[in-house]
Design a protein around this motif. Structure first.
Motif, PDB file in Angstrom:
ATOM      1  N   ARG A  58      14.684 -45.698  80.716  1.00  0.00           N
ATOM      2  CA  ARG A  58      14.669 -44.730  81.817  1.00  0.00           C
ATOM      3  C   ARG A  58      13.463 -43.793  81.689  1.00  0.00           C
ATOM      4  N   ALA A  59      13.180 -43.340  80.485  1.00  0.00           N
ATOM      5  CA  ALA A  59      12.002 -42.495  80.291  1.00  0.00           C
ATOM      6  C   ALA A  59      10.718 -43.272  80.562  1.00  0.00           C
ATOM      7  N   ALA A  60      10.701 -44.556  80.205  1.00  0.00           N
ATOM      8  CA  ALA A  60       9.528 -45.382  80.497  1.00  0.00           C
ATOM      9  C   ALA A  60       9.293 -45.464  81.998  1.00  0.00           C
ATOM     10  N   ALA A  61      10.366 -45.625  82.763  1.00  0.00           N
ATOM     11  CA  ALA A  61      10.242 -45.671  84.218  1.00  0.00           C
ATOM     12  C   ALA A  61       9.766 -44.326  84.763  1.00  0.00           C
ATOM     13  N   GLU A  62      10.259 -43.235  84.211  1.00  0.00           N
ATOM     14  CA  GLU A  62       9.830 -41.913  84.659  1.00  0.00           C
ATOM     15  C   GLU A  62       8.342 -41.706  84.393  1.00  0.00           C
ATOM     16  N   ALA A  63       7.884 -42.117  83.221  1.00  0.00           N
ATOM     17  CA  ALA A  63       6.465 -41.972  82.898  1.00  0.00           C
ATOM     18  C   ALA A  63       5.608 -42.806  83.843  1.00  0.00           C
TER      19      ALA A  63
END
Length: 302
Positions: free
Chosen positions: A157-162
């Protein structure tokens, strides 16, 4: 832009090398990983790659030390197998842009195509969206480089946000985000992968899957639900093959990994298979090839 290479039949977009006499690989610990505790060089890889129809590769960082990337770039400059290097630099450093420029200016700097950090080892699941990391990722994008993501499912999820915050940066998901193949469960990995894939600046590697499965008993059918999810979510034009050699040797030989990937993509059209085995890597990493594409050689079963 990287140096022109003869156009390959297959591009292996993810492998490693190391020499323990040069630098220890401190992640190789315990009896299960003992087979990896030896040197693995391009001279070891080359005959296996050629036999499997692979004639161009992308060499990827293994440990987070600044000395490794210049060494890899020198290897690429001296070897006709490596078409690109994904290296490492400290994304949180204030001078990350200068570090990238220094790598580019050195011997083999034209082979630098991307940067990677061992995010999977970061205790903070939102490490990728820290302000200092986002600043570093912005420098990677401004340098015209790709960012490889080695993350676990809870970090997707953090990868997608970045990736959403930095649409100018191409983000490549290594090892399909490490799905839980041993358990046979796809949740919540599949949902998170689809969130990531919904962003147009994301790409995924079909790599490292045999070592996410049961090393001694895995079958093609064990991997198929996960590769089908990736191909459906990203489309073949945003999926690329990688061997993850020599780590793959824990579960399969090089030839077996290539053969397995071909079986898992056999239902695709010839043009779609070309994307997975060459085209996506060529576009994503800006690899430069000359001549017409060679035939997609079937790897020997192993």
């Amino acid at each position: 832009m990287t140096v022109p290479h003869p156009r390959p039949g297959i591009v292996d977009a993810h492998h490693h090398v190391w020499q323990l006499s040069v630098r220890d690989q401190d992640w190789i610990t315990g009896p299960e990983l003992a087979p990896l505790r030896r040197d693995f060089t391009l001279a070891d890889l080359a005959p296996e790659a050629r036999a499997a129809g692979v004639s161009a590769t992308v060499l990827v960082q293994t440990i987070t030390v600044p000395e490794e990337t210049p060494e890899f770039l020198e290897l690429a400059a001296d070897n006709d197998l490596v078409a690109g290097v994904v290296g490492w630099t400290d994304l949180t450093a204030p001078d990350v842009a200068d570090s990238l420029a220094w790598l580019r200016a050195g011997l083999g700097g034209e082979y630098l195509v991307g940067i990677r950090h061992q995010v999977q080892g970061e205790p903070d699941p939102r490490w990728l969206v820290r302000p200092d990391v986002l600043r570093g990722l912005t420098a990677v994008a401004e340098a015209g480089l790709v960012y490889d993501l080695v993350v676990k499912p809870h970090q997707l999820r953090a990868a997608a946000e970045a990736a959403a915050r930095l649409p100018q940066l191409t983000c490549v998901l290594d090892h399909a985000g490490k799905p839980p193949i041993v358990s046979g469960d796809s949740a919540p990995w599949a949902e998170e992968v689809r969130w990531f894939a919904a962003l147009p600046n994301t790409v995924c590697k079909l790599s490292g899957l045999v070592t996410e499965a049961d090393w001694g008993t895995w079958t093609v059918e064990d991997l198929k639900p996960y590769t089908d999810t990736v191909l459906d979510a990203f489309g073949p034009e945003r999926v690329m093959f990688g061997s993850d050699w020599p780590v793959c040797r824990l579960a399969a030989s090089y030839g077996h990994v290539v053969d397995t990937a071909q079986k898992l993509t056999a239902w695709l059209t010839p043009s779609e298979r070309h994307e997975v085995f060459a085209g996506t890597a060529e576009r994503t990493y800006g690899l430069t090839f000359t001549g017409l594409p060679g035939p997609l050689q079937e790897a020997p079963c192993a």
